[in-house]
Design a protein around this motif. Structure first.
Motif, PDB file in Angstrom:
ATOM      1  N   PRO A  85     -14.853 -16.980  22.031  1.00 19.25           N
ATOM      2  CA  PRO A  85     -13.440 -16.587  23.072  1.00 19.25           C
ATOM      3  C   PRO A  85     -14.129 -15.403  23.627  1.00 19.25           C
ATOM      4  O   PRO A  85     -14.093 -14.974  25.326  1.00 19.25           O
ATOM      5  CB  PRO A  85     -12.354 -15.911  22.314  1.00 19.25           C
ATOM      6  N   ASP A  86     -15.239 -14.692  23.290  1.00 20.56           N
ATOM      7  CA  ASP A  86     -16.087 -13.566  23.997  1.00 20.56           C
ATOM      8  C   ASP A  86     -16.474 -14.199  25.141  1.00 20.56           C
ATOM      9  O   ASP A  86     -17.488 -14.810  24.726  1.00 20.56           O
ATOM     10  CB  ASP A  86     -16.395 -12.282  22.912  1.00 20.56           C
ATOM     11  N   PRO A  87     -17.353 -12.885  26.144  1.00 17.63           N
ATOM     12  CA  PRO A  87     -18.314 -13.577  26.631  1.00 17.63           C
ATOM     13  C   PRO A  87     -19.360 -13.375  25.998  1.00 17.63           C
ATOM     14  O   PRO A  87     -20.020 -14.487  26.830  1.00 17.63           O
ATOM     15  CB  PRO A  87     -17.659 -12.421  28.149  1.00 17.63           C
ATOM     16  N   GLU A  88     -19.861 -12.546  25.306  1.00 17.80           N
ATOM     17  CA  GLU A  88     -20.955 -12.732  24.761  1.00 17.80           C
ATOM     18  C   GLU A  88     -21.736 -14.172  23.345  1.00 17.80           C
ATOM     19  O   GLU A  88     -22.398 -13.713  23.163  1.00 17.80           O
ATOM     20  CB  GLU A  88     -21.021 -11.182  23.792  1.00 17.80           C
ATOM     21  N   GLU A  89     -20.408 -14.241  23.107  1.00 12.35           N
ATOM     22  CA  GLU A  89     -21.194 -15.493  22.350  1.00 12.35           C
ATOM     23  C   GLU A  89     -21.234 -16.605  23.186  1.00 12.35           C
ATOM     24  O   GLU A  89     -20.920 -17.604  22.182  1.00 12.35           O
ATOM     25  CB  GLU A  89     -19.311 -16.193  21.348  1.00 12.35           C
ATOM     26  N   GLY A  90     -21.423 -16.183  24.636  1.00 11.46           N
ATOM     27  CA  GLY A  90     -21.785 -17.513  25.068  1.00 11.46           C
ATOM     28  C   GLY A  90     -23.014 -17.274  26.485  1.00 11.46           C
ATOM     29  O   GLY A  90     -23.160 -16.013  26.296  1.00 11.46           O
ATOM     30  N   PRO A  91     -23.630 -17.977  27.079  1.00  5.27           N
ATOM     31  CA  PRO A  91     -24.120 -18.063  27.994  1.00  5.27           C
ATOM     32  C   PRO A  91     -23.825 -16.701  29.286  1.00  5.27           C
ATOM     33  O   PRO A  91     -22.421 -16.798  29.152  1.00  5.27           O
ATOM     34  CB  PRO A  91     -24.256 -18.424  28.940  1.00  5.27           C
ATOM     35  N   HIS A  92     -24.066 -15.680  29.564  1.00  2.00           N
ATOM     36  CA  HIS A  92     -23.616 -14.136  29.722  1.00  2.00           C
ATOM     37  C   HIS A  92     -25.331 -13.212  30.313  1.00  2.00           C
ATOM     38  O   HIS A  92     -26.154 -13.161  29.997  1.00  2.00           O
ATOM     39  CB  HIS A  92     -22.425 -12.753  29.742  1.00  2.00           C
ATOM     40  N   PHE A  93     -24.077 -12.667  31.532  1.00  2.00           N
ATOM     41  CA  PHE A  93     -25.859 -11.766  32.104  1.00  2.00           C
ATOM     42  C   PHE A  93     -25.121 -10.478  31.743  1.00  2.00           C
ATOM     43  O   PHE A  93     -23.512 -10.118  31.632  1.00  2.00           O
ATOM     44  CB  PHE A  93     -25.553 -11.760  33.692  1.00  2.00           C
ATOM     45  N   ARG A  94     -25.557  -9.886  31.266  1.00  2.79           N
ATOM     46  CA  ARG A  94     -25.392  -7.770  31.230  1.00  2.79           C
ATOM     47  C   ARG A  94     -24.858  -7.383  32.739  1.00  2.79           C
ATOM     48  O   ARG A  94     -26.264  -7.497  32.951  1.00  2.79           O
ATOM     49  CB  ARG A  94     -25.805  -7.287  30.054  1.00  2.79           C
ATOM     50  N   LEU A  95     -24.525  -6.782  32.826  1.00  6.57           N
ATOM     51  CA  LEU A  95     -24.553  -5.836  34.225  1.00  6.57           C
ATOM     52  C   LEU A  95     -25.451  -4.600  33.880  1.00  6.57           C
ATOM     53  O   LEU A  95     -24.042  -3.723  33.172  1.00  6.57           O
ATOM     54  CB  LEU A  95     -22.991  -6.032  35.155  1.00  6.57           C
ATOM     55  N   ALA A  96     -26.109  -3.525  34.421  1.00  5.27           N
ATOM     56  CA  ALA A  96     -26.722  -2.506  33.781  1.00  5.27           C
ATOM     57  C   ALA A  96     -25.610  -1.299  34.781  1.00  5.27           C
ATOM     58  O   ALA A  96     -24.514  -1.590  35.200  1.00  5.27           O
ATOM     59  CB  ALA A  96     -27.725  -2.188  35.068  1.00  5.27           C
ATOM     60  N   SER A  97     -26.166  -0.157  34.311  1.00  3.19           N
ATOM     61  CA  SER A  97     -25.049   1.097  34.289  1.00  3.19           C
ATOM     62  C   SER A  97     -24.730   1.489  35.321  1.00  3.19           C
ATOM     63  O   SER A  97     -23.631   2.071  36.089  1.00  3.19           O
ATOM     64  CB  SER A  97     -25.032   2.059  33.515  1.00  3.19           C
ATOM     65  N   ASP A  98     -26.099   0.724  36.176  1.00  2.00           N
ATOM     66  CA  ASP A  98     -26.031   1.567  37.643  1.00  2.00           C
ATOM     67  C   ASP A  98     -24.196   0.355  38.422  1.00  2.00           C
ATOM     68  O   ASP A  98     -23.722   1.260  39.623  1.00  2.00           O
ATOM     69  CB  ASP A  98     -26.578   0.808  38.954  1.00  2.00           C
ATOM     70  N   LEU A  99     -25.032  -0.981  38.554  1.00  2.00           N
ATOM     71  CA  LEU A  99     -23.840  -1.731  38.749  1.00  2.00           C
ATOM     72  C   LEU A  99     -22.243  -1.336  37.993  1.00  2.00           C
ATOM     73  O   LEU A  99     -21.373  -1.584  38.506  1.00  2.00           O
ATOM     74  CB  LEU A  99     -23.644  -3.262  38.526  1.00  2.00           C
ATOM     75  N   GLU A 100     -22.415  -0.462  37.162  1.00  2.00           N
ATOM     76  CA  GLU A 100     -20.805  -0.304  36.290  1.00  2.00           C
ATOM     77  C   GLU A 100     -20.723   0.539  37.022  1.00  2.00           C
ATOM     78  O   GLU A 100     -19.071   0.990  37.845  1.00  2.00           O
ATOM     79  CB  GLU A 100     -21.154  -0.259  35.034  1.00  2.00           C
ATOM     80  N   VAL A 101     -21.008   1.775  37.175  1.00  2.00           N
ATOM     81  CA  VAL A 101     -20.978   2.857  37.846  1.00  2.00           C
ATOM     82  C   VAL A 101     -20.304   2.771  39.560  1.00  2.00           C
ATOM     83  O   VAL A 101     -19.201   2.804  39.646  1.00  2.00           O
ATOM     84  CB  VAL A 101     -21.409   3.742  38.289  1.00  2.00           C
TER      85      VAL A 101
END
Length: 193
Positions: A85-101
């Motif tokens: 059920p978690d996004p990390e338990e399947g195909p996913h993209f990490r969004l870097a801290s600049d996008l997070e901000v």
């Protein structure tokens, strides 16, 4: 050794060492977290070789393939019962801290241009934008068509408090039985409102 022989040989040796040092980087596909360009965060597009930044997460097949025109597409295949059920338990993209901000406390639109794969094509796909413990958009389900089509959803990203980590964007085929696959041409993140 004479100067007119020594200096050209020294220059050739130096050039050879530089080429030897950078040779492994030639032809490498981009990897790591999705990041912005440092100037414009209103529209971030992940396409072409940058689709390689996906993390498989779990027992999923992800690979870059070429279409008939030589452009990169992202192929994702999953088997029944292997996606958590978690996004990390399947195909996913990490969004870097600049996008997070840049996305913090903003409304964003996530658009995925995708279609079913030619073999074992998925009839539906799920996507989610997650900020970890602070919340997520919930899984959005899309009915796929045989041709590439844009599928979008909007999400009000909560204000980030405390240490920055990674936001996640996950997309996966819905797998009712056996295995299903899809092809992604492009993913776009837009700040709106």
């Amino acid at each position: 050794m004479r100067d007119r022989i020594f200096f050209p040989l020294a220059i050739l040796l130096a050039v050879g060492m530089v080429l030897l040092a950078v040779w492994p980087a030639f032809g490498r596909l981009p990897d790591g977290a999705v990041t912005g360009d440092g100037a414009n965060y209103d529209r971030i597009v992940v396409e072409g070789a940058f689709l390689n930044k996906i993390l498989a997460g779990g027992d999923v097949t992800t690979e870059l393939v070429r279409d008939g025109e030589g452009d990169f597409l992202l192929y994702i295949e999953a088997q029944e019962g292997l996606l958590g059920p978690d996004p990390e338990e399947g195909p996913h993209f990490r969004l870097a801290s600049d996008l997070e901000v840049q996305f913090s406390a903003r409304r964003i639109r996530c658009t995925i241009r995708m279609r079913p794969a030619d073999q074992r094509g998925a009839m539906q796909a799920n996507a989610i934008y997650s900020v970890g413990r602070e919340g997520d958009s919930g899984w959005q389900t899309f009915d796929l068509s045989p041709e590439f089509q844009d599928f979008s959803f909007e999400y009000d990203v909560p204000r980030h408090i405390g240490d920055q980590a990674f936001d996640y964007f996950a997309v996966r085929p819905v797998v009712p039985e056996k295995s299903r696959a899809l092809l992604i041409e492009r993913i776009t993140f837009e700040r709106i409102g």
